[in-house]
Design a protein around this motif. Structure first.
Motif, PDB file in Angstrom:
ATOM      1  N   ASP A   1      45.261  41.607  69.275  1.00  0.00           N
ATOM      2  CA  ASP A   1      45.751  40.314  69.755  1.00  0.00           C
ATOM      3  C   ASP A   1      45.884  39.387  68.552  1.00  0.00           C
ATOM      4  O   ASP A   1      44.918  39.200  67.805  1.00  0.00           O
ATOM      5  CB  ASP A   1      44.764  39.703  70.759  1.00  0.00           C
ATOM      6  CG  ASP A   1      44.703  40.495  72.050  1.00  0.00           C
ATOM      7  OD1 ASP A   1      45.631  40.345  72.854  1.00  0.00           O
ATOM      8  OD2 ASP A   1      43.741  41.263  72.241  1.00  0.00           O
ATOM      9  N   LEU A   2      47.074  38.840  68.369  1.00  0.00           N
ATOM     10  CA  LEU A   2      47.320  37.898  67.277  1.00  0.00           C
ATOM     11  C   LEU A   2      47.939  36.628  67.849  1.00  0.00           C
ATOM     12  O   LEU A   2      48.641  36.673  68.864  1.00  0.00           O
ATOM     13  CB  LEU A   2      48.274  38.494  66.236  1.00  0.00           C
ATOM     14  CG  LEU A   2      47.810  39.722  65.459  1.00  0.00           C
ATOM     15  CD1 LEU A   2      48.928  40.216  64.545  1.00  0.00           C
ATOM     16  CD2 LEU A   2      46.555  39.437  64.658  1.00  0.00           C
ATOM     17  N   LYS A   3      47.690  35.503  67.176  1.00  0.00           N
ATOM     18  CA  LYS A   3      48.339  34.250  67.577  1.00  0.00           C
ATOM     19  C   LYS A   3      48.737  33.469  66.341  1.00  0.00           C
ATOM     20  O   LYS A   3      48.121  33.597  65.265  1.00  0.00           O
ATOM     21  CB  LYS A   3      47.429  33.429  68.486  1.00  0.00           C
ATOM     22  CG  LYS A   3      46.128  33.003  67.853  1.00  0.00           C
ATOM     23  CD  LYS A   3      45.264  32.265  68.875  1.00  0.00           C
ATOM     24  CE  LYS A   3      43.896  31.950  68.283  1.00  0.00           C
ATOM     25  NZ  LYS A   3      43.022  31.287  69.265  1.00  0.00           N
ATOM     26  N   LEU A   4      49.762  32.649  66.507  1.00  0.00           N
ATOM     27  CA  LEU A   4      50.286  31.827  65.420  1.00  0.00           C
ATOM     28  C   LEU A   4      50.181  30.372  65.830  1.00  0.00           C
ATOM     29  O   LEU A   4      50.652  29.991  66.909  1.00  0.00           O
ATOM     30  CB  LEU A   4      51.747  32.197  65.143  1.00  0.00           C
ATOM     31  CG  LEU A   4      52.372  31.636  63.884  1.00  0.00           C
ATOM     32  CD1 LEU A   4      51.726  32.230  62.630  1.00  0.00           C
ATOM     33  CD2 LEU A   4      53.872  31.914  63.866  1.00  0.00           C
ATOM     34  N   ILE A   5      49.535  29.576  64.980  1.00  0.00           N
ATOM     35  CA  ILE A   5      49.294  28.160  65.275  1.00  0.00           C
ATOM     36  C   ILE A   5      50.104  27.295  64.320  1.00  0.00           C
ATOM     37  O   ILE A   5      50.105  27.521  63.110  1.00  0.00           O
ATOM     38  CB  ILE A   5      47.786  27.816  65.095  1.00  0.00           C
ATOM     39  CG1 ILE A   5      46.912  28.729  65.949  1.00  0.00           C
ATOM     40  CG2 ILE A   5      47.520  26.346  65.395  1.00  0.00           C
ATOM     41  CD1 ILE A   5      47.059  28.567  67.423  1.00  0.00           C
ATOM     42  N   ASP A   6      50.795  26.288  64.877  1.00  0.00           N
ATOM     43  CA  ASP A   6      51.464  25.262  64.078  1.00  0.00           C
ATOM     44  C   ASP A   6      50.367  24.332  63.560  1.00  0.00           C
ATOM     45  O   ASP A   6      49.678  23.677  64.337  1.00  0.00           O
ATOM     46  CB  ASP A   6      52.453  24.500  64.960  1.00  0.00           C
ATOM     47  CG  ASP A   6      53.230  23.433  64.204  1.00  0.00           C
ATOM     48  OD1 ASP A   6      52.641  22.764  63.325  1.00  0.00           O
ATOM     49  OD2 ASP A   6      54.413  23.248  64.516  1.00  0.00           O
ATOM     50  N   LEU A   7      50.160  24.309  62.239  1.00  0.00           N
ATOM     51  CA  LEU A   7      49.040  23.556  61.668  1.00  0.00           C
ATOM     52  C   LEU A   7      49.182  22.048  61.842  1.00  0.00           C
ATOM     53  O   LEU A   7      48.182  21.339  61.904  1.00  0.00           O
ATOM     54  CB  LEU A   7      48.875  23.901  60.179  1.00  0.00           C
ATOM     55  CG  LEU A   7      48.320  25.290  59.886  1.00  0.00           C
ATOM     56  CD1 LEU A   7      48.344  25.578  58.395  1.00  0.00           C
ATOM     57  CD2 LEU A   7      46.918  25.450  60.444  1.00  0.00           C
ATOM     58  N   GLU A   8      50.396  21.546  61.929  1.00  0.00           N
ATOM     59  CA  GLU A   8      50.575  20.103  62.083  1.00  0.00           C
ATOM     60  C   GLU A   8      50.237  19.650  63.499  1.00  0.00           C
ATOM     61  O   GLU A   8      49.553  18.649  63.698  1.00  0.00           O
ATOM     62  CB  GLU A   8      52.007  19.694  61.731  1.00  0.00           C
ATOM     63  CG  GLU A   8      52.207  18.195  61.731  1.00  0.00           C
ATOM     64  CD  GLU A   8      53.578  17.784  61.230  1.00  0.00           C
ATOM     65  OE1 GLU A   8      53.812  16.572  61.147  1.00  0.00           O
ATOM     66  OE2 GLU A   8      54.411  18.657  60.921  1.00  0.00           O
TER      67      GLU A   8
END
Length: 197
Positions: A167-174
Motif C-alpha cells: 500500500d502506497l500513498k502520495l501526499i501533496d506537501l503544501e
C-alpha cells in the motif's frame, strides 16, 4: 615419503576434490528472468509492484493539476510482512520507475540528503568558487510518498499461499491532501518442499 607414493597421494587428493565439487551445477540467468525457488519476496516482485504502482500513480489527475513539475520524495516504506524484505531494494525500484517516466522529478531524502549537504559544505570550504555548488539551491519536494508492505499466510495440508500486499500513498506537501492511494498484491502458492523459512 617416496616420490611415486607422493604422486599417487596428490593424484588421489585431486580426484577426491574434483568428485566433491562435481555435484554443484551453476547456471547463469539472464537479467529480469524469473528465478524463484521459494515463496519469499523476490527482486522480480519488487520490479512488478514498482511498475504497476507508478503506472497507476501517474494516471491520476494530481500530475496535471500541479503548478510545477512534481518533485517527489520517499518518506518511508515500512516492512510489516512475516519475512525480512529488502525494503531499500523495493524503494530503489520505485525511484527508478519514477525517474524513467520523465513526468516527475525525484528528490532524495533522509540520510542521503544529509550526505549531499555535507558534500556542499565541504565544497564551500575546499573547492574553487567557479566549481563549488551553491548552498540553498535545492529543489524542494512538493509531494511525499510513503507506504507499507504486509503479508498474509494461509497454510493447509502441505500447501501454502502467501499474499504480499503493498500500500502506497502520495501526499501533496503544501495542502496535506492525499492525491493518490495505490495497492498491489502478489500471490504465491507453493507445496511443502518449497516453503521458505
Amino acid at each position: 615419503m617416496p616420490a611415486t607414493l607422493w604422486k599417487k597421494f596428490s593424484l588421489a587428493l585431486v580426484l577426491l576434490t574434483l568428485v566433491g565439487c562435481g555435484g554443484a551445477q551453476v547456471k547463469r540467468v539472464e537479467d529480469g528472468k524469473a528465478t524463484e525457488l521459494t515463496d519469499k519476496w523476490s527482486p522480480q516482485d519488487s520490479q512488478i509492484v514498482a511498475e504497476a504502482m507508478i503506472t497507476d500513480m501517474l494516471s491520476f489527475p494530481w500530475i496535471e493539476q500541479a503548478d510545477r513539475k512534481p518533485a517527489v520524495t520517499v518518506q518511508y516504506v515500512r516492512n510489516r510482512s512475516h519475512e525480512q524484505i529488502p525494503v531499500d531494494s523495493f524503494v530503489n525500484s520505485i525511484k527508478r520507475e519514477l525517474l524513467r517516466s520523465g513526468k516527475v522529478d525525484f528528490v532524495v531524502s533522509g540520510d542521503e540528503r544529509e550526505r549531499v549537504r555535507d558534500e556542499k559544505l565541504d565544497q564551500e570550504m575546499n573547492a574553487s568558487m567557479e566549481t563549488a555548488v551553491d548552498l540553498g539551491e535545492e529543489t524542494a519536494a512538493n509531494f511525499a510518498l510513503s507506504g507499507m508492505i504486509t503479508s498474509f499466510v494461509d497454510q493447509l495440508q502441505g500447501k501454502r499461499a502467501v499474499t504480499y500486499q503493498v500500500d502506497l500513498k502520495l501526499i501533496d506537501l503544501e495542502s496535506n491532501r492525499e492525491v493518490w492511494n495505490g495497492q498491489k498484491q502478489i500471490r504465491k502458492v507453493s507445496s511443502k518442499s518449497a516453503f521458505s523459512l
